[in-house]
Write an enzyme that holds these catalytic residues in place. Structure first.
Site, short mmCIF file in Angstrom:
data_model
loop_
_atom_site.label_atom_id
_atom_site.label_comp_id
_atom_site.label_asym_id
_atom_site.label_seq_id
_atom_site.Cartn_x
_atom_site.Cartn_y
_atom_site.Cartn_z
N ASN A 14 0.81 -1.20 0.00
CA ASN A 14 0.00 0.00 0.00
C ASN A 14 0.85 1.27 0.00
O ASN A 14 0.95 1.95 -1.01
CB ASN A 14 -0.96 -0.02 1.19
CG ASN A 14 -2.01 1.08 1.09
OD1 ASN A 14 -1.90 1.99 0.30
ND2 ASN A 14 -3.04 0.98 1.92
N ASP A 15 1.50 1.55 1.12
CA ASP A 15 2.27 2.79 1.22
C ASP A 15 3.35 2.89 0.14
O ASP A 15 3.62 3.98 -0.36
CB ASP A 15 2.94 2.90 2.60
CG ASP A 15 1.91 3.20 3.69
OD1 ASP A 15 0.83 3.71 3.35
OD2 ASP A 15 2.20 2.91 4.86
N VAL A 16 3.96 1.76 -0.22
CA VAL A 16 5.09 1.81 -1.15
C VAL A 16 4.67 2.10 -2.59
O VAL A 16 5.52 2.29 -3.46
CB VAL A 16 5.93 0.51 -1.12
CG1 VAL A 16 6.52 0.30 0.26
CG2 VAL A 16 5.11 -0.68 -1.55
N ALA B 144 1.04 4.13 7.26
CA ALA B 144 1.29 5.56 7.40
C ALA B 144 0.00 6.35 7.60
O ALA B 144 0.03 7.52 7.95
CB ALA B 144 2.04 6.09 6.18
#
Lengths: 472, 102
Positions: free
Chosen positions: A394-396, A435
């Site tokens: 997700n965040d990456v 995050a």
């Protein structure tokens, strides 16, 4: 130069050469073996040089440690590698702390002021490594809440603890020798407390940085305890480990757009400013129209897009590890390759819970390493890629990292999956990642969401593709 | 061995270590970490010395504990690294599957 020092040098060089061989997967197994042989040699050399070969206590201790270490190494699953490394780190740090403590207490004879400082420092860093690593291991193993534990005035307490350790450390120069025991005791207690304070406020996605830092600490602790007992082998090899951990820490920091000083000050992702909800909010209606189920009626659009694709990039994240879906992902990749598509895997440096975690999990599932690509090597290829398959990441891949100023991930380098012609996302849900920032990629026109346990959804899609491949 | 020689050794080893480790690709960072982790168990050398030299039983046992902890670190670290590294295979090595990737 005596034969002891000469042989010692040979073992240090053996260790360095071993690490050098680690720079390629072809020679890495040999490198590791060379390292372990050098270590065994160094142990025997020390026993001989100190004339302590015939002490039964030492052999009993060596045997016990060997058995327990063997047991741990054979039992551990690949997904548990981060907590395994953290635990072993802690043991190494604890051992260094004890060595420094005993040197400080004067069992090697009277000690000078310089010796007091080196063994005191070894005690400080060893104790921080021990307690910090145990907390990190407990968090990673789910024995402790994985969210950061933050309480009011935490930074003040951290700084006060550090200050107290500093004062105690400096006082080692002036206190009389009968007061050393008490001083050492308080250094041990406060340093251990600092290790705990430092690590409890670290959460999931910050673990790669923390583990790397603790890895570095364990090396530095060993090296400094080498000063305390005047053993050059310990000093040299400890320093190499310290350098290694520091390099990895810096890489991890870069991959999360954080500075080392921020990390040392304990500023973790969740401590940053809350994201402005207006910047990256997701239109829920739009999102629900993009959702597909792997066995539903409305799946044909993305399945046909996968079928007609020529190039595919797979992006695995920690969600794949949690779902233990790496074998299913490998199966999907095999089917796609069987349909004559080019398949690559793109690995973000901080995907997972320690540096390189995803590579090990995929290697375990028999994905050949020449299909695994680092972020910088693959990022330019996304715009020419027909399909990107995201599994539990997700965040990456969150494009908000480029645009959403003020959010914790702003400025973090990402895999540019959004540039691909089509993105299929196998995630558990559409909740923001660690995050806490919504992912606008989910609502983009070229994205398809398949929600649920990745081990099941990936397998379902894989078998649908296989059916059509064999029938058509 | 004098403190200044040890300090010089520390600096040289740090620089060499830095150079060698920078060449390790991110593909192998987990095994690198567990491998260097095993190396940090080198503190076992100091542990052996203090355990042997200590006269009081308490200190001696504490030294033995340090040996045990460090040996767990060494043996566990090297073995688990070996286990991991053996899994890394090139496309052509994995059971006869045709691989078009370079």
């Amino acid at each position: 130069m005596s034969w002891v020092n000469l042989l010692g040098l040979v073992f240090v060089l053996g260790t360095v050469w071993g690490i050098k061989l680690m720079s390629s997967p072809v020679t890495a197994v040999k490198g590791n073996l060379l390292g372990s042989v050098s270590m065994a040699g160094a142990i025997i050399l020390t026993l001989l040089a100190e004339g302590i070969v015939s002490l039964p206590l030492l052999w009993v201790a060596i045997a016990m440690g060997t058995l327990f270490g063997y047991y741990l190494a054979v039992k551990v699953a690949m997904i548990q590698m981060p907590q395994m490394v953290a635990l072993l780190n802690g043991f190494g740090g604890g051992s260094s702390a004890i060595v420094s403590l005993l040197a400080l207490l004067g069992i090697l004879g009277d000690i000078s002021n310089a010796d007091r400082l080196t063994s005191g420092l070894g005690l400080v860093i060893g104790s921080i490594t021990l307690s910090g690593s145990l907390i990190a291991a407990a968090k990673l193993h789910g024995k402790m809440n994985q969210r950061p534990i933050v309480f009011k005035g935490q930074s003040t307490w951290n700084n006060l603890t550090l200050l107290a350790i500093g004062i105690l450390f400096a006082s080692l120069l002036v206190i009389p020798s009968d007061g050393i025991t008490q001083g050492a005791f308080w250094i041990l207690v406060l340093s251990s407390a600092y290790g705990v304070l430092f690590t409890i406020r670290v959460g999931g996605a910050d673990m790669p940085i923390t583990i790397s830092l603790l890895n570095s600490f364990s090396g530095i602790a060993a090296s400094i305890s080498g000063f305390a007992v005047r053993n050059p082998l310990l000093v040299a090899i400890g320093a190499i480990v310290g350098a290694s951990g520091l390099i990895l820490t810096r890489l991890m920091c870069k991959a999360m757009n954080r500075s080392l000083s921020q990390v040392l000050a304990g500023r973790t992702v969740l401590m940053s400013k809350k994201p402005d909800p207006g910047v990256t909010s997701i239109d829920e209606d739009h999102l629900s129209r993009k959702r597909r189920t792997p066995d539903g009626e409305d799946q044909d659009d993305f399945l046909s897009q996968i079928r007609s694709a020529k190039s595919v990039i797979v992006i695995p994240g920690y969600g794949m590890a949690l779902a233990q879906a790496q074998h299913e992902v490998k199966k999907l990749a095999d089917i796609l390759e069987g349909m004559n598509k080019k398949v690559k895997f793109a690995i973000h440096p901080v995907a997972g819970r320690m540096p390189g975690h995803m590579n090990v999990l995929l290697a375990e599932a028999d994905v050949p390493y020449d299909e695994l690509f680092e972020m910088d090597d693959v990022n330019d290829e996304f715009k020419e890629t027909d399909i990107v398959i995201v599994v539990g990441a997700n965040d990456v891949i969150n494009p908000a990292a480029n645009t959403a100023e003020g959010t914790p991930i702003y400025g973090m380098p990402i895999l540019r999956a959004y540039e691909a012609k089509h993105v299929v996302i196998f995630n558990l849900d559409t909740k923001p990642g660690y995050a806490g920032v919504d992912n606008p990629l989910y609502s983009m026109d070229n994205a398809t969401l398949i929600l649920g346990d990745a081990a099941e959804t990936v397998l379902q899609v894989a078998s649908r593709l296989q059916d059509t491949a064999s029938s058509g | 061995m004098s403190l200044s020689i040890l300090l010089a050794l520390f600096l040289v080893a740090s620089v060499i270590g830095h150079k060698v480790i920078s060449d390790v690709p991110s593909l192998l960072h987990t095994p690198l970490m567990s491998g260097t982790n095993a190396l940090s168990g080198v503190t076992v050398l100091g542990a052996l010395t203090v355990a042997a030299v200590a006269k009081a039983t308490g200190y001696r046992l504490l030294g033995a504990v340090a040996v045990i902890l460090a040996m767990i670190n060494v043996v566990g670290g090297f073995l688990v690294t070996h286990r991991m590294l053996k899994m890394f295979k090139k496309g052509t090595e994995s059971e006869g599957r045709e691989n078009v990737m370079g």
